[in-house]
Design an enzyme around this catalytic site. Structure first.
Site, mmCIF file in Angstrom:
data_model
loop_
_atom_site.group_PDB
_atom_site.id
_atom_site.type_symbol
_atom_site.label_atom_id
_atom_site.label_comp_id
_atom_site.label_asym_id
_atom_site.label_seq_id
_atom_site.Cartn_x
_atom_site.Cartn_y
_atom_site.Cartn_z
ATOM 1 N N LYS A 110 1.048 -1.342 -0.233
ATOM 2 C CA LYS A 110 0.226 -0.176 -0.257
ATOM 3 C C LYS A 110 1.287 1.113 0.038
ATOM 4 O O LYS A 110 1.806 1.167 0.555
ATOM 5 C CB LYS A 110 -1.132 -0.351 1.593
ATOM 6 C CG LYS A 110 -1.573 -1.141 1.510
ATOM 7 C CD LYS A 110 -2.667 -1.098 2.162
ATOM 8 C CE LYS A 110 -3.171 -2.403 2.757
ATOM 9 N NZ LYS A 110 -3.602 -2.177 4.304
ATOM 10 N N HIS B 233 -0.106 -1.608 16.286
ATOM 11 C CA HIS B 233 -0.668 -0.826 16.006
ATOM 12 C C HIS B 233 0.276 1.239 16.506
ATOM 13 O O HIS B 233 -0.904 1.685 17.153
ATOM 14 C CB HIS B 233 -2.132 -0.808 16.536
ATOM 15 C CG HIS B 233 -2.413 -1.700 16.233
ATOM 16 N ND1 HIS B 233 -4.015 -2.613 16.392
ATOM 17 C CD2 HIS B 233 -3.046 -1.978 14.488
ATOM 18 C CE1 HIS B 233 -3.871 -3.362 16.231
ATOM 19 N NE2 HIS B 233 -3.874 -3.681 14.452
ATOM 20 N N GLY C 177 -10.154 -2.697 14.294
ATOM 21 C CA GLY C 177 -10.207 -2.406 13.335
ATOM 22 C C GLY C 177 -10.403 -4.410 13.345
ATOM 23 O O GLY C 177 -11.003 -4.484 13.595
ATOM 24 N N ASN C 178 -10.027 -4.667 11.518
ATOM 25 C CA ASN C 178 -9.806 -6.364 11.724
ATOM 26 C C ASN C 178 -9.030 -6.629 12.781
ATOM 27 O O ASN C 178 -9.090 -7.446 13.548
ATOM 28 C CB ASN C 178 -9.342 -7.133 10.645
ATOM 29 C CG ASN C 178 -10.142 -8.003 9.728
ATOM 30 O OD1 ASN C 178 -10.488 -8.513 10.237
ATOM 31 N ND2 ASN C 178 -9.305 -8.733 9.412
ATOM 32 N N ARG D 260 -8.841 -12.715 14.917
ATOM 33 C CA ARG D 260 -8.074 -13.302 15.670
ATOM 34 C C ARG D 260 -8.339 -13.682 17.295
ATOM 35 O O ARG D 260 -9.615 -13.317 17.321
ATOM 36 C CB ARG D 260 -6.380 -13.188 15.847
ATOM 37 C CG ARG D 260 -5.705 -12.748 14.794
ATOM 38 C CD ARG D 260 -4.187 -11.877 15.623
ATOM 39 N NE ARG D 260 -3.740 -11.067 14.356
ATOM 40 C CZ ARG D 260 -3.449 -10.246 13.313
ATOM 41 N NH1 ARG D 260 -4.452 -8.983 14.668
ATOM 42 N NH2 ARG D 260 -2.871 -10.020 13.001
ATOM 43 N N MET E 85 -17.962 -6.898 10.440
ATOM 44 C CA MET E 85 -18.910 -5.614 12.234
ATOM 45 C C MET E 85 -19.856 -5.752 10.911
ATOM 46 O O MET E 85 -21.520 -5.783 11.924
ATOM 47 C CB MET E 85 -18.828 -4.767 13.212
ATOM 48 C CG MET E 85 -18.951 -4.086 13.940
ATOM 49 S SD MET E 85 -19.755 -6.187 14.638
ATOM 50 C CE MET E 85 -18.380 -6.355 15.849
ATOM 51 N N ARG E 86 -20.700 -4.962 10.287
ATOM 52 C CA ARG E 86 -21.487 -4.553 9.480
ATOM 53 C C ARG E 86 -22.554 -6.023 8.976
ATOM 54 O O ARG E 86 -23.351 -6.279 9.606
ATOM 55 C CB ARG E 86 -21.895 -3.998 7.763
ATOM 56 C CG ARG E 86 -20.749 -2.801 8.016
ATOM 57 C CD ARG E 86 -20.240 -2.005 7.145
ATOM 58 N NE ARG E 86 -19.131 -3.076 6.785
ATOM 59 C CZ ARG E 86 -17.966 -2.455 5.251
ATOM 60 N NH1 ARG E 86 -18.017 -1.390 5.190
ATOM 61 N NH2 ARG E 86 -16.896 -3.315 5.396
ATOM 62 N N GLY F 181 -11.959 0.734 11.447
ATOM 63 C CA GLY F 181 -12.983 0.589 10.662
ATOM 64 C C GLY F 181 -14.462 0.499 11.538
ATOM 65 O O GLY F 181 -14.953 1.170 11.266
ATOM 66 N N VAL F 182 -14.165 -0.443 12.567
ATOM 67 C CA VAL F 182 -15.071 -0.537 13.445
ATOM 68 C C VAL F 182 -15.321 0.491 14.635
ATOM 69 O O VAL F 182 -16.301 1.195 14.252
ATOM 70 C CB VAL F 182 -14.917 -1.708 14.592
ATOM 71 C CG1 VAL F 182 -15.759 -1.817 15.228
ATOM 72 C CG2 VAL F 182 -14.504 -3.073 13.249
ATOM 73 N N ASN G 142 -17.049 3.077 13.188
ATOM 74 C CA ASN G 142 -17.857 3.491 11.901
ATOM 75 C C ASN G 142 -19.313 3.124 12.392
ATOM 76 O O ASN G 142 -20.590 2.538 12.628
ATOM 77 C CB ASN G 142 -17.600 2.404 10.779
ATOM 78 C CG ASN G 142 -16.924 3.395 9.898
ATOM 79 O OD1 ASN G 142 -17.004 4.588 9.055
ATOM 80 N ND2 ASN G 142 -15.885 2.568 9.580
ATOM 81 N N GLU H 252 -2.970 6.539 9.975
ATOM 82 C CA GLU H 252 -0.976 6.141 10.323
ATOM 83 C C GLU H 252 0.030 6.261 8.967
ATOM 84 O O GLU H 252 0.825 7.028 9.470
ATOM 85 C CB GLU H 252 -1.384 4.530 10.606
ATOM 86 C CG GLU H 252 -2.051 3.819 11.722
ATOM 87 C CD GLU H 252 -2.656 2.241 11.357
ATOM 88 O OE1 GLU H 252 -3.023 2.100 11.106
ATOM 89 O OE2 GLU H 252 -1.606 1.631 11.980
HETATM 90 P P1 ADP Z 1 -7.980 -3.276 9.007
HETATM 91 O O1 ADP Z 1 -6.381 -2.116 9.177
HETATM 92 O O2 ADP Z 1 -7.148 -3.893 10.372
HETATM 93 O O3 ADP Z 1 -7.845 -3.778 7.990
HETATM 94 P P2 ADP Z 1 -9.736 -1.396 8.452
HETATM 95 O O4 ADP Z 1 -9.363 -1.051 10.173
HETATM 96 O O5 ADP Z 1 -9.913 -0.909 7.924
HETATM 97 O O6 ADP Z 1 -9.367 -3.008 9.413
HETATM 98 O O7 ADP Z 1 -11.204 -2.305 9.797
HETATM 99 C C1 ADP Z 1 -12.360 -3.158 8.595
HETATM 100 C C2 ADP Z 1 -13.518 -3.147 9.880
HETATM 101 O O8 ADP Z 1 -13.867 -1.867 10.024
HETATM 102 C C3 ADP Z 1 -14.333 -3.958 8.690
HETATM 103 O O9 ADP Z 1 -14.121 -5.431 8.606
HETATM 104 C C4 ADP Z 1 -15.082 -4.035 9.449
HETATM 105 O O10 ADP Z 1 -15.190 -5.157 10.413
HETATM 106 C C5 ADP Z 1 -15.141 -2.522 9.921
HETATM 107 N N1 ADP Z 1 -16.211 -1.691 9.093
HETATM 108 C C6 ADP Z 1 -15.815 -1.421 7.795
HETATM 109 N N2 ADP Z 1 -16.836 -0.477 8.077
HETATM 110 C C7 ADP Z 1 -17.976 -0.855 8.913
HETATM 111 C C8 ADP Z 1 -19.078 0.093 8.882
HETATM 112 N N3 ADP Z 1 -19.328 1.317 8.389
HETATM 113 N N4 ADP Z 1 -19.719 -0.474 9.971
HETATM 114 C C9 ADP Z 1 -19.656 -0.954 10.690
HETATM 115 N N5 ADP Z 1 -17.992 -1.765 10.459
HETATM 116 C C10 ADP Z 1 -17.076 -1.078 9.643
#
Ligand code: ADP
Length: 409
Positions: free
Chosen positions: A17, A183, A213-214, A244, A286-287, A333-334, A337, A387
């Site tokens: 990336k 992290h 996040g994931n 995990r 999580m969605r 992500g979680v 959102n 980050e």
């Molecule tokens: P990583 O960088 O660890 O891969 P992210 O921080 O991008 O992860 O988070 C990814 C996760 O965020 C997804 O697996 C999903 O569970 C969650 N996610 C993303 N958008 C939403 C949303 N709108 N509602 C709920 N969960 C979300």
């Protein structure tokens, strides 16, 4: 004029990336991703952001990291942003494991490369890929400063009481077994951005950061310094994550070896790739889990409850570690959102000064924001992590000789 652009590279085992930033205004000039390196069907997605070009996608085999980086360089060149540009000040590399050796971003030389290599046994999945990315970038621009920014660095301030496992000291020291945490770039950025949101100096503020996040981790940050974090020797410890397990009795591993006949490698895959939310209910997004919970799916509801239970345990523990908490910050992500996660994580904790305002929690917005009710003793915040900006800022500060400053300031 001295160069002001920084290329940030995050090299994984099969992906790279990247983001190119201009540090005069911290704007992004281009972002992209190369996926499936080493496979027949590689893919490069490149989005030029300066000058408003259209996103471009190219397919075809990308045999190795060198090919990947050359393809990235080619895309940047098409936008007039080539790696040979005199405007490029440095390349900043995300490096997952810096052990106890690296507490700061570091200009990479042969000694630094050797030390990152020496840490491969404690980060067998990540450090080799990071090294490949660094070596390739160095071969493309040998004259350019290349900086390593370590995921572990922010956590090196943890006291020994938090960093050590209660195992035989000689064995631990011989094999460098301790809690390193990961992290860190995100925890550093978000804890400072939270202080900024409160209009306070990070040195005065105690924050619990929940990076969900994931992968997921929590940290306790006292006056800008990390004093505890939930990931350990590897990113497996701590919270329930997408795939995990997080914390478990270590005897589960011996039991699986003795009773189920599984090998160490089998168990590694089980706990890192097939556990957590995906192991509990078959989904790690999580969605999708919330959709299933709302539709009455009991398995998804149990997975959600286990996730939340573990999160609450850590919030309580870190409250006790810090003694006084000024803010709890949700990120990734979680965290950014999923309003139901934030609500459930803090429900019923008013006695601790913790509460979430339902209306503020439901607001969808891009920037940092408070979701606690007005006048609450502890601020609860949603603070989007960044980050890449943090890596670029730390890299640029180092190579431009500026006094250390950070992206959230
Ligand atoms: P990583 O960088 O660890 O891969 P992210 O921080 O991008 O992860 O988070 C990814 C996760 O965020 C997804 O697996 C999903 O569970 C969650 N996610 C993303 N958008 C939403 C949303 N709108 N509602 C709920 N969960 C979300």
């Amino acid at each position: 004029m001295s160069p002001t652009r920084v290329l940030v590279l995050n090299s994984g085992s099969s992906s790279v990336k990247y983001q190119l930033l201009d540090m005069r205004d911290r704007s992004r000039l281009a972002v992209g991703l190369v996926e499936r390196i080493g496979e027949e069907s590689g893919r490069l997605k490149h989005t030029p952001l300066a000058g408003g070009g259209e996103p471009r996608e190219t397919g075809g085999a990308v045999p190795d990291h060198e090919a990947a980086l050359k393809a990235v360089a080619g895309e940047l060149k098409r936008d007039g942003l080539g790696l040979d540009s005199p405007d490029l000040a440095a390349i900043g590399h995300r490096v997952v494991h810096g052990g106890m050796s690296f507490t700061e971003p570091t200009v990479i030389d042969d000694a630094v490369l050797a030390e990152i290599e020496r840490l491969v046994p404690v980060a067998p999945l990540h450090n080799p890929a990071n090294l490949t990315g660094i070596r390739t970038a160095m071969s493309l621009r040998p004259d350019l400063p290349q900086v390593a920014v370590f995921d572990t660095a922010f956590h090196t301030t943890m006291p020994e009481s938090a960093a050590r496992y209660a195992i035989d000291v000689r064995t631990a020291d011989e094999h460098r077994i301790r809690r390193y945490g990961f992290h860190g770039t995100s925890h550093a950025y978000v804890s400072r951005a939270t202080a900024k949101l409160l209009g306070r100096d990070p040195r005065e503020v105690n924050v619990i950061v929940l990076h969900l996040g994931n992968g997921a981790s929590a940290s306790a940050v006292r006056g800008g310094r990390c004093v505890e974090t939930s990931m350990g020797l590897t990113p497996l410890e701590g919270l329930v994550m997408g795939t995990r397990s997080g914390d478990l009795d270590p005897a589960v591993i011996f039991h699986l070896m003795r009773v189920a006949g599984m090998s160490a490698d089998d168990i590694d895959v089980l706990l890192n790739k097939k556990s957590g939310l995906i192991g509990l209910c078959g989904d790690n997004d999580m969605r999708e889990i919330r959709r299933r919970v709302d539709a009455g799916d009991e398995q998804a509801a149990l997975a959600f409850d286990i996730y939340i239970h573990r999160l609450r345990k850590y919030i309580g523990a870190y409250y006790a570690v810090l003694g006084r908490v000024d803010a709890v910050a949700f990120t990734a992500g979680v965290g950014e959102n999923a309003a139901p996660v934030r609500e459930a994580a803090l429900a019923g904790l008013e006695e601790l000064g913790l509460a979430v305002d339902p209306e503020l929690n439901a607001v969808r917005a891009d920037g940092p924001r408070l979701i606690s009710p007005a006048g609450a003793r502890v601020a609860v915040a949603v603070v989007p992590t960044d980050e890449e900006l943090e890596i670029a800022t730390q890299t640029y500060a180092l190579v431009s000789g500026e006094s250390r400053h950070t992206s959230a300031e």
